[in-house]
Scaffold this active site. Structure first.
Site, PDB file in Angstrom:
ATOM      1  N   ARG A   1       0.949  -1.287   0.026  1.00  0.00           N
ATOM      2  CA  ARG A   1      -0.181  -0.081   0.013  1.00  0.00           C
ATOM      3  C   ARG A   1       1.075   1.194  -0.044  1.00  0.00           C
ATOM      4  NH1 ARG A   1      -3.907  -3.233  -1.788  1.00  0.00           N
ATOM      5  NH2 ARG A   1      -4.510  -4.493  -0.271  1.00  0.00           N
TER       6      ARG A   1
ATOM      7  N   LYS B   1       0.709  -8.367  14.058  1.00  0.00           N
ATOM      8  CA  LYS B   1      -0.392  -8.708  13.309  1.00  0.00           C
ATOM      9  C   LYS B   1      -0.617 -10.318  13.496  1.00  0.00           C
ATOM     10  CE  LYS B   1      -2.568  -8.664   8.720  1.00  0.00           C
ATOM     11  NZ  LYS B   1      -2.525  -7.993   7.503  1.00  0.00           N
TER      12      LYS B   1
ATOM     13  N   GLU C   1      -5.993 -12.185   8.271  1.00  0.00           N
ATOM     14  CA  GLU C   1      -5.680 -12.196   6.789  1.00  0.00           C
ATOM     15  C   GLU C   1      -4.413 -13.298   6.619  1.00  0.00           C
ATOM     16  OE1 GLU C   1      -4.807  -7.895   5.745  1.00  0.00           O
ATOM     17  OE2 GLU C   1      -7.066  -7.760   5.181  1.00  0.00           O
TER      18      GLU C   1
ATOM     19  N   ARG D   1      -2.307  -5.867  17.326  1.00  0.00           N
ATOM     20  CA  ARG D   1      -3.151  -5.184  16.597  1.00  0.00           C
ATOM     21  C   ARG D   1      -4.348  -6.209  16.685  1.00  0.00           C
ATOM     22  NH1 ARG D   1      -2.613  -5.233  10.932  1.00  0.00           N
ATOM     23  NH2 ARG D   1      -2.899  -2.935  10.534  1.00  0.00           N
TER      24      ARG D   1
ATOM     25  N   LYS E   1      -7.353   0.139  14.723  1.00  0.00           N
ATOM     26  CA  LYS E   1      -7.792   1.058  13.608  1.00  0.00           C
ATOM     27  C   LYS E   1      -8.803   1.921  13.833  1.00  0.00           C
ATOM     28  CE  LYS E   1      -6.009  -1.878   9.840  1.00  0.00           C
ATOM     29  NZ  LYS E   1      -6.349  -2.363   8.477  1.00  0.00           N
TER      30      LYS E   1
ATOM     31  N   ASP F   1     -11.830  -1.052   7.848  1.00  0.00           N
ATOM     32  CA  ASP F   1     -10.540  -0.814   7.391  1.00  0.00           C
ATOM     33  C   ASP F   1     -10.164   0.419   6.636  1.00  0.00           C
ATOM     34  OD1 ASP F   1      -8.047  -1.488   6.349  1.00  0.00           O
ATOM     35  OD2 ASP F   1      -8.592  -2.943   4.938  1.00  0.00           O
TER      36      ASP F   1
ATOM     37  N   GLU G   1      -4.327   4.346   0.744  1.00  0.00           N
ATOM     38  CA  GLU G   1      -4.771   2.945   0.346  1.00  0.00           C
ATOM     39  C   GLU G   1      -6.088   3.227  -0.117  1.00  0.00           C
ATOM     40  OE1 GLU G   1      -4.789  -0.132   2.868  1.00  0.00           O
ATOM     41  OE2 GLU G   1      -5.877  -1.550   1.466  1.00  0.00           O
TER      42      GLU G   1
ATOM     43  N   HIS H   1     -16.291   0.351   1.267  1.00  0.00           N
ATOM     44  CA  HIS H   1     -15.707  -0.705   0.676  1.00  0.00           C
ATOM     45  C   HIS H   1     -16.405  -1.168  -0.631  1.00  0.00           C
ATOM     46  CE1 HIS H   1     -12.310  -3.143   0.906  1.00  0.00           C
ATOM     47  NE2 HIS H   1     -12.271  -3.281   2.214  1.00  0.00           N
TER      48      HIS H   1
HETATM   49  O1  GCW Z   1      -6.056  -2.303   4.910  1.00  0.00           O
HETATM   50  C1  GCW Z   1      -5.599  -3.608   4.948  1.00  0.00           C
HETATM   51  C2  GCW Z   1      -4.925  -3.825   3.663  1.00  0.00           C
HETATM   52  C3  GCW Z   1      -3.714  -4.668   3.819  1.00  0.00           C
HETATM   53  C4  GCW Z   1      -2.954  -4.716   5.329  1.00  0.00           C
HETATM   54  C5  GCW Z   1      -4.085  -4.844   6.317  1.00  0.00           C
HETATM   55  C6  GCW Z   1      -3.566  -4.935   7.708  1.00  0.00           C
HETATM   56  C7  GCW Z   1      -0.943  -4.741   6.075  1.00  0.00           C
HETATM   57  O2  GCW Z   1      -5.459  -4.063   2.480  1.00  0.00           O
HETATM   58  O3  GCW Z   1      -2.875  -4.467   2.703  1.00  0.00           O
HETATM   59  O4  GCW Z   1      -1.982  -5.619   5.392  1.00  0.00           O
HETATM   60  O5  GCW Z   1      -5.259  -3.876   5.971  1.00  0.00           O
HETATM   61  O6  GCW Z   1      -3.753  -3.730   8.095  1.00  0.00           O
HETATM   62  O7  GCW Z   1      -3.069  -5.300   8.339  1.00  0.00           O
END
Ligand code: GCW
Length: 667
Positions: free
Chosen positions: A140, A259, A263, A296, A331, A336, A364, A483
């Site tokens: 990103r 993290k 994901e 996180r 966050k 996101d 992003e 999104h």
């Molecule tokens: O915003 C999303 C992004 C990913 C990112 C993830 C995160 C680093 O698309 O690229 O990975 O969140 O914050 O872990």
């Protein structure tokens, strides 16, 4: 005459050896002053403060005084007048911040004698998160490759490291995570640590502490252990040994960012353990060295009915179970980094655990390095939001202990791609120091330092900056839509997008739910009931479609196309007006900017001008794509007093952008 003047200005620039390429960021004062500066202590950090003042300060003699020494106290005071100025602080870092503060006042016309300034940061940790991979790519990232040249280190030390440290120190940023949260285990190899040590040595005199992102499977991948289970004694030993090794090289190392179970990243849940058990194991390894773990909360699973709920559901039951050197990094919003989100319900909710905020400086979801989007107004909206966590008057800013910003820095000459993206790096630092600063004041400071002191330039351009986030929200996702980005690169619109075989919460329809009745995500009791995660009386306000703030309407409600908005328009008509307003705003930015021709150097003028063109074109693309697509459900005409679409939906559906540097095809 005009030519002569231009020629002599140009010549001045050549004498200074500067091209107007943005490489000097907001630190553009020429270094020809000869100020008298004294200090009551010697150190590398203090020498930097002395030298900055000696070469740039054009006022009375300055004396730097350490008083009641305490290395971790970063506050400072500045007193005095035309006859002499004193900067006092308990720490060397505080003196450095005081020096930059004084220079900032000089560069922004802000000096008012007698000076009686007291400053102290709201948060002790003001940290950048680089999503930089070890191979030099940046996840990103839109400003080139990583500034960290791992392949050249430790032998070659890029001069950029020091410039980076200086820029951060000048705005109060005091820490950095060098590598991506999608962390390669290799970062903890001994040869990599030797490289990180060299970077840490360059950053230290500027008061910047180094942290690393770590991969939870490191004991297995690097150490060859059969498991990375946090309750396994050999695993615990491995992390302790690793921490000891790091601290031998970097005695003031800050700690780890993690993290986990997100994901596809490994984590304690792989071994049937909780986030708390995982975080605590790392915290125990770091504790003897005073290091911390930033863990996180960005987690979500395909099986959950609403991705927005999951972080709260996973972390709330763990409140009170974390060690005191763990901080949960959340966050700003529950999904996101969307163009606009409500604050995450985790803020103001965990009362027995430190919580820090993560905002995204890199754009992003806000037009990458092509769109001008000044993010201070967004961060202010977030920080000022009342969580009602301790009754009313509990804004997010008072519930957090630190701020992290995902960096927008790369190896491009101007660091950030778009010249105005520098303002977001700047704003992050200033707000992490003082969240009460207004977006207006920050934009003003930045413009005066970066471009010009002339009000005729500053005022209109500042007005443009202050409107720019609103404009992006309007032409991308107004009224709480979120999104509906193109799959993978998150740049253009794709509300119709389908990832074949992809998880539901990566599909745009999951988020907008458009059908014949209406549009939006139902997060009320008849839907996912995510609203219930907020405190009263906020949640009652959100439940009621009449009192839910309209800018978040479709975040919380699936609203009827004919729902009557405060303007008196139907939802459908309002959506059309908002999308069109965004386009008009972007076009207005072009006019504002074009009027400034001659008020600044041609290089930066043209660079910004050409990006504003792209932004306007993209705004039309977004508007047409979204309105034509949603019209298929609403089955109503676009109000006749607004511009007609200039594209066909079928053509827009064919657009497949190839954006390099996006190896990652996640939603
Ligand atoms: O915003 C999303 C992004 C990913 C990112 C993830 C995160 C680093 O698309 O690229 O990975 O969140 O914050 O872990």
């Amino acid at each position: 005459m005009k030519h002569l003047l231009t020629a002599s200005l140009l010549c001045f620039a050549c004498l200074q050896g500067f091209a107007e390429d943005g490489s000097r960021l907001w630190l553009r004062a020429d270094a020809t002053a000869k100020a008298v500066v004294t200090a009551n202590k010697k150190s590398t950090t203090i020498s930097i403060a002395v030298e900055e003042l000696q070469t740039q300060w054009r006022g009375a003699a300055v004396s730097l005084k350490i008083k009641n020494i305490k290395a971790d106290k970063e506050e400072f005071s500045i007193t005095g007048d035309e006859r002499g100025i004193t900067i006092t602080s308990p720490s060397e870092k505080g003196l450095l911040y005081g020096a930059y503060h004084l220079l900032r006042l000089q560069a922004t016309n802000g000096l008012k004698y007698p000076l009686n300034i007291q400053e102290s940061p709201k948060y002790n940790l003001r940290i950048l998160n680089h999503w930089d991979n070890l191979d030099g790519t940046v996840e990103r990232g839109y400003a080139g490759r990583s500034i960290w040249r791992w392949d050249e280190l430790p032998a070659v030390v890029s001069p950029r490291y020091k410039e980076y440290a200086r820029a951060n120190a000048s705005i109060g940023i005091n820490a950095t995570v060098l590598n991506n949260v999608n962390a390669s285990p290799q970062i903890l190899q001994s040869d990599m640590l030797a490289k990180a040590k060299v970077v840490a040595d360059v950053l230290r005199p500027y008061g910047i502490q180094v942290f690393l992102s770590v991969n939870f499977s490191s004991p297995t991948v690097l150490g060859g252990l059969p498991t990375s289970d946090p309750l396994d004694a050999a695993v615990q030993r491995w992390w302790k040994d690793k921490a000891n090794e790091i601290y031998k090289l970097i005695p003031d190392f800050g700690g780890f960012l993690v993290k986990a179970n997100s994901e596809g990243q490994p984590g304690p849940q792989d071994f049937g353990r909780t986030h708390a058990e995982g975080a605590n194991m790392l915290a125990d390894a770091l504790k003897p060295h005073k290091g911390i773990v930033m863990w996180r909360a960005f987690v979500y699973s395909p099986s959950n009915d609403d991705r927005a709920k999951q972080a709260y559901m996973e972390f709330m039951p763990l409140d009170g179970l974390f060690r005191d050197n763990v901080v949960i990094q959340v966050k700003n919003g529950p999904i996101d980094f969307q163009p606009r989100e409500p604050f995450s319900p985790l803020f103001g909710a965990m009362h027995k655990t430190d919580v820090m905020a993560e905002v995204q400086i890199t754009q992003e979801y806000l037009g990458h390095a092509n769109h001008l989007a000044f993010l201070a107004p967004m961060w202010k909206e977030f920080l000022d939001s009342d969580t009602y966590g301790n009754g009313s008057g509990s804004p997010v800013a008072n519930t957090i202990t630190a701020m992290a910003g995902v960096a927008n820095i790369g190896d491009e000459t101007n660091w950030n791609g778009h010249h105005f993206a520098q303002a977001n790096w700047y704003a992050f630092g200033r707000l992490a120091w003082n969240p009460q600063l207004s977006a207006d004041a920050i934009a003003d400071e930045w413009l005066r330092q970066t471009f010009s002191q002339k009000d005729a330039f500053v005022e209109p351009v500042k007005a443009m900056m202050l409107q720019s986030w609103d404009a992006v929200v309007n032409y991308m996702m107004p009224l709480g839509l979120h999104h509906i980005f193109a799959v993978g690169h998150h740049y253009g619109p794709e509300p119709w997008g389908v990832i074949p075989g992809g998880r539901p919460d990566w599909q745009p329809w999951y988020f907008h739910n458009a059908d014949a009745a209406g549009v939006g995500f139902n997060r009320t009791k008849t839907g996912s009931d995510a609203i219930n995660q907020y405190h009263s009386p906020l949640k009652e306000r959100l439940y009621d479609i009449e009192t839910c703030p309209e800018e978040l309407l479709l975040w919380f409600h699936h609203a009827d196309w004919n729902h009557k908005m405060h303007s008196g328009r139907s939802l459908w008509a309002e959506l059309c007006y908002k999308y069109d307003l965004g386009v008009q705003q972007a076009r207005e930015f072009q006019k504002v900017w074009d009027r400034q021709e001659g008020a600044l150097d041609t290089e930066r003028f043209h660079a910004v001008q050409s990006r504003l063109k792209i932004q306007s074109r993209d705004a039309v693309w977004w508007r047409d794509a979204c309105l034509l697509y949603f019209q298929e459900f609403a089955k109503q005409p676009i109000p006749y007093d607004i511009e007609r679409p200039v594209h066909d939906l079928s053509d827009l559906k064919q657009i497949k952008l190839k954006i390099s540097n996006h190896e990652n095809a996640k939603r």
